[in-house]
Motif scaffolding. Structure first.
Motif, PDB file in Angstrom:
ATOM      1  N   GLU A 304      10.260  -7.205  11.398  1.00 11.39           N
ATOM      2  CA  GLU A 304      11.341  -6.340  11.902  1.00 11.39           C
ATOM      3  C   GLU A 304      11.644  -5.242  10.880  1.00 11.39           C
ATOM      4  O   GLU A 304      11.746  -4.069  11.215  1.00 11.39           O
ATOM      5  CB  GLU A 304      12.641  -7.154  12.175  1.00 11.39           C
ATOM      6  N   GLU A 305      11.770  -5.644   9.607  1.00  9.57           N
ATOM      7  CA  GLU A 305      12.057  -4.649   8.556  1.00  9.57           C
ATOM      8  C   GLU A 305      10.888  -3.679   8.380  1.00  9.57           C
ATOM      9  O   GLU A 305      11.069  -2.516   8.033  1.00  9.57           O
ATOM     10  CB  GLU A 305      12.324  -5.351   7.217  1.00  9.57           C
ATOM     11  N   THR A 306       9.681  -4.201   8.598  1.00 13.96           N
ATOM     12  CA  THR A 306       8.477  -3.384   8.410  1.00 13.96           C
ATOM     13  C   THR A 306       8.443  -2.202   9.386  1.00 13.96           C
ATOM     14  O   THR A 306       7.842  -1.168   9.099  1.00 13.96           O
ATOM     15  CB  THR A 306       7.231  -4.284   8.553  1.00 13.96           C
ATOM     16  N   GLN A 307       9.104  -2.388  10.536  1.00 11.96           N
ATOM     17  CA  GLN A 307       9.145  -1.284  11.511  1.00 11.96           C
ATOM     18  C   GLN A 307      10.024  -0.128  11.031  1.00 11.96           C
ATOM     19  O   GLN A 307       9.979   0.967  11.580  1.00 11.96           O
ATOM     20  CB  GLN A 307       9.688  -1.787  12.861  1.00 11.96           C
ATOM     21  N   LYS A 308      10.903  -0.428  10.024  1.00 10.79           N
ATOM     22  CA  LYS A 308      11.822   0.627   9.554  1.00 10.79           C
ATOM     23  C   LYS A 308      11.451   1.062   8.139  1.00 10.79           C
ATOM     24  O   LYS A 308      10.873   0.297   7.388  1.00 10.79           O
ATOM     25  CB  LYS A 308      13.262   0.072   9.504  1.00 10.79           C
ATOM     26  N   GLY A 309      11.855   2.260   7.772  1.00 12.26           N
ATOM     27  CA  GLY A 309      11.698   2.737   6.390  1.00 12.26           C
ATOM     28  C   GLY A 309      10.245   2.878   5.981  1.00 12.26           C
ATOM     29  O   GLY A 309       9.328   2.791   6.798  1.00 12.26           O
ATOM     30  N   ASN A 310      10.039   3.095   4.673  1.00 13.92           N
ATOM     31  CA  ASN A 310       8.684   3.331   4.181  1.00 13.92           C
ATOM     32  C   ASN A 310       7.911   2.026   4.054  1.00 13.92           C
ATOM     33  O   ASN A 310       8.474   0.980   3.775  1.00 13.92           O
ATOM     34  CB  ASN A 310       8.737   4.021   2.826  1.00 13.92           C
ATOM     35  N   SER A 311       6.607   2.148   4.214  1.00 10.73           N
ATOM     36  CA  SER A 311       5.744   0.971   4.150  1.00 10.73           C
ATOM     37  C   SER A 311       5.081   0.910   2.768  1.00 10.73           C
ATOM     38  O   SER A 311       4.876   1.935   2.126  1.00 10.73           O
ATOM     39  CB  SER A 311       4.672   1.124   5.230  1.00 10.73           C
ATOM     40  N   ILE A 312       4.678  -0.297   2.352  1.00 12.83           N
ATOM     41  CA  ILE A 312       3.916  -0.374   1.094  1.00 12.83           C
ATOM     42  C   ILE A 312       2.545   0.296   1.236  1.00 12.83           C
ATOM     43  O   ILE A 312       1.892   0.572   0.239  1.00 12.83           O
ATOM     44  CB  ILE A 312       3.739  -1.817   0.538  1.00 12.83           C
ATOM     45  N   LEU A 313       2.168   0.586   2.464  1.00 13.00           N
ATOM     46  CA  LEU A 313       0.944   1.383   2.663  1.00 13.00           C
ATOM     47  C   LEU A 313       0.987   2.638   1.781  1.00 13.00           C
ATOM     48  O   LEU A 313      -0.042   3.069   1.259  1.00 13.00           O
ATOM     49  CB  LEU A 313       0.850   1.787   4.145  1.00 13.00           C
ATOM     50  N   GLU A 314       2.190   3.197   1.616  1.00 10.20           N
ATOM     51  CA  GLU A 314       2.311   4.465   0.879  1.00 10.20           C
ATOM     52  C   GLU A 314       2.249   4.285  -0.643  1.00 10.20           C
ATOM     53  O   GLU A 314       2.699   5.139  -1.404  1.00 10.20           O
ATOM     54  CB  GLU A 314       3.565   5.208   1.325  1.00 10.20           C
ATOM     55  N   PHE A 315       1.711   3.135  -1.069  1.00 11.22           N
ATOM     56  CA  PHE A 315       1.380   2.941  -2.492  1.00 11.22           C
ATOM     57  C   PHE A 315      -0.107   2.621  -2.640  1.00 11.22           C
ATOM     58  O   PHE A 315      -0.566   2.340  -3.742  1.00 11.22           O
ATOM     59  CB  PHE A 315       2.231   1.818  -3.100  1.00 11.22           C
ATOM     60  N   THR A 316      -0.817   2.633  -1.518  1.00  9.73           N
ATOM     61  CA  THR A 316      -2.205   2.162  -1.534  1.00  9.73           C
ATOM     62  C   THR A 316      -3.152   3.320  -1.189  1.00  9.73           C
ATOM     63  O   THR A 316      -2.720   4.456  -1.044  1.00  9.73           O
ATOM     64  CB  THR A 316      -2.378   1.022  -0.521  1.00  9.73           C
ATOM     65  N   TRP A 317      -4.436   3.007  -1.088  1.00 14.29           N
ATOM     66  CA  TRP A 317      -5.452   4.021  -0.806  1.00 14.29           C
ATOM     67  C   TRP A 317      -5.194   5.235  -1.709  1.00 14.29           C
ATOM     68  O   TRP A 317      -4.910   5.060  -2.887  1.00 14.29           O
ATOM     69  CB  TRP A 317      -5.493   4.361   0.703  1.00 14.29           C
ATOM     70  N   ASN A 318      -5.206   6.449  -1.161  1.00 13.06           N
ATOM     71  CA  ASN A 318      -5.054   7.570  -2.105  1.00 13.06           C
ATOM     72  C   ASN A 318      -3.598   7.877  -2.437  1.00 13.06           C
ATOM     73  O   ASN A 318      -3.319   8.763  -3.254  1.00 13.06           O
ATOM     74  CB  ASN A 318      -5.778   8.815  -1.598  1.00 13.06           C
ATOM     75  N   HIS A 319      -2.658   7.140  -1.850  1.00  9.88           N
ATOM     76  CA  HIS A 319      -1.265   7.283  -2.305  1.00  9.88           C
ATOM     77  C   HIS A 319      -1.114   6.727  -3.718  1.00  9.88           C
ATOM     78  O   HIS A 319      -0.222   7.136  -4.454  1.00  9.88           O
ATOM     79  CB  HIS A 319      -0.294   6.584  -1.349  1.00  9.88           C
ATOM     80  N   THR A 320      -1.971   5.793  -4.096  1.00  8.84           N
ATOM     81  CA  THR A 320      -1.923   5.279  -5.469  1.00  8.84           C
ATOM     82  C   THR A 320      -2.114   6.442  -6.446  1.00  8.84           C
ATOM     83  O   THR A 320      -1.369   6.591  -7.419  1.00  8.84           O
ATOM     84  CB  THR A 320      -3.034   4.223  -5.668  1.00  8.84           C
TER      85      THR A 320
END
Ligand code: FAD
Length: 444
Positions: A304-320
């Motif tokens: 439920e929380e994952t549907q809101k706000g920023n995801s940890i995806l935005e620390f991975t792949w080339n966001h790292t």
């Protein structure tokens, strides 16, 4: 402004045209500056103007007028590419697709969309019927589906579905040609390879059919480990655990976690971190695996929380790389396929502190392998090339992100299919000129 561009503006006055130099400059560039080599080569490149079509007819009008006045045309989605893919080397028109946003159909397993549809926006609609994109880059919130096909390759979900170029992920493409009388062409099945990851050099994609994946109650986790190699082994073990449904396993050696300031409460100093997106229904099994590898679960975000706000995806792949560069702009990156953990370990030990290891697991020819975007502080181009050579001698493959030439980045091979198709759909070489080596060489 050149007179042929002025003529074009007059003829297309009914369309949304941007000529303000500040705006044109912004829309001429992408994230090429992650590479100090590309930064020097591309920072001054500018289009003459930008046009935002609202539908396929307007795309045809733009194509026809560019051909009439022999003006280069470069397509741009959200402009998040990393290799200057949508930077216009020879000026001319930028065709901005961000108003081509119709979702034409979503059915179990497949969808048809216009090229400018944003990926996260699409998924919100698809999840209503239990489906989602098979894979998406970490720029998921902003990137367009057409831009991902034109310039992207892998991302969250690749652990299950491989790379974008794997047969079946892209099902069909509709495009407009750059001929005196532009045509609309539909490519289906294996034919899509003619334009897949072609940097928009051979046609303007207006619609796409993409394969979808079933959607799970995705939860986010961070697990920390005393050392990087144990974290990497855990990452491989989770990737190989067929009973645990996941869509991202992202491993970071220290000091990379120190760059993730928004997550600092969950990332103890000196520890390696693994960022995960796993089905919440498999949480107990995941916790058992974490225990087996002596990891510590420091962060959990419910579906439920994952549907809101920023995801940890935005620390991975080339966001790292993005986060690391906000600390130290000298940091740059490579794109590596290690194929196995033995190669990861060899290179980790060989380079020591010179390289900060960042792994992403993805499916390659039916097996999940470690790939990733290792970080390093740039010193000279010579040293960068030495590092690439050492990686390759040790059995890794590098997709070089420090070139804007399509064939020199990934496969290092000319794709005769894409060249042949360009000759057909872009006979004057107006489409994103200078990016396809095969074309430049064929024309002398
Ligand atoms: P753009 O950058 O606008 O375009 C990309 C290329 O496609 C250009 O050559 C353009 O000419 C062409 N193109 C765009 N639209 C069309 C069209 N309609 N017809 C024909 N050609 C077209 N990439 C990944 O693969 N995985 C990642 O995880 C990832 N993470 C990233 C993280 C960061 C912080 C950044 C800056 C980049 C990342 N990228 C990643 C690269 C990039 O974000 C992706 O490739 C993204 O999908 C590009 O989408 P876009 O809409 O921004 O395309």
């Amino acid at each position: 402004m050149k007179s042929n561009c002025q003529n074009l503006i007059q003829e297309l006055a009914h369309l949304e045209i941007i000529t303000d130099p500040g705006q044109v400059a912004k829309l001429s560039l992408d994230y090429y500056h992650f590479s100090p080599i590309l930064e020097a080569q591309l920072q001054d490149k500018r289009a003459d103007l930008v046009i935002r079509p609202q539908n396929s007819q307007e795309v045809i009008d733009i194509a026809k007028t560019c051909v009439k006045y022999q003006i280069p045309l470069t397509v741009r989605g959200a402009g998040t590419g990393n290799y200057g893919q949508c930077v216009p080397l020879q000026g001319g028109v930028i065709l901005d697709t961000t108003k081509l946003t119709k979702i034409i159909s979503i059915e179990p397993g497949t969808a048809r969309v216009e090229a400018g549809v944003k990926m996260a926006f699409f998924d919100k609609q698809a999840r209503a019927i239990g489906w989602e994109l098979r894979m998406a880059p970490s720029t998921y919130r902003t990137a367009t589906i057409g831009g991902f096909i034109g310039g992207g390759s892998v991302g969250m979900g690749s652990i299950n579905y491989g790379q974008l170029k794997d047969r079946g992920n892209l099902q069909a493409v509709q495009l407009v040609t750059l001929e005196a009388e532009p045509k609309i062409i539909e490519l289906r099945g294996d034919e899509v390879e003619k334009v897949n990851h072609a940097y928009g050099t051979n046609g303007i994609i207006t619609e796409l059919e993409i394969a979808l994946a079933p959607c799970y109650p995705w939860a986010e986790f961070i697990v920390t480990f005393a050392d990087f190699i144990t974290a990497a082994k855990f990452g491989q073990a989770l990737s190989d655990s067929d009973g645990i449904v996941k869509k991202m396993v992202s491993v970071h050696s220290w000091p990379i976690p120190a760059y993730f300031t928004a997550l600092k409460d969950y990332l103890p100093t000196g520890k390696a971190a693994v960022l995960l997106i796993v089905s919440d229904s498999d949480r107990v099994a995941l916790e058992s695996l974490i225990k087996e590898y002596n990891g510590e679960l420091t962060y959990y975000k419910t579906p439920e929380e994952t549907q809101k706000g920023n995801s940890i995806l935005e620390f991975t792949w080339n966001h790292t790389t993005l986060h690391a560069r906000s600390f130290n702009p000298k940091i740059t990156y490579l794109q590596a396929f290690y194929f196995n953990l033995a190669t990861v370990e060899k290179l980790y030990n060989y380079f020591g502190e010179e390289i900060m290891m960042h792994l992403e697991f993805l499916k390659f020819q039916g097996k999940v392998i470690p790939a990733g975007l290792p970080l390093l502080e740039f010193t000279t181009e010579t040293r960068l090339n030495e590092i690439i050579a050492i990686y390759e001698q040790q059995g890794a493959a590098i997709a070089n992100p420090h070139t804007y030439i399509m064939e020199d980045g990934g496969s290092r091979q000319i794709n005769p299919l894409q060249l042949e198709f360009k000759q057909l759909v872009d006979p004057y070489g107006l489409n994103n000129p200078g990016k396809m080596r095969a074309w430049v060489e064929a024309r002398g």
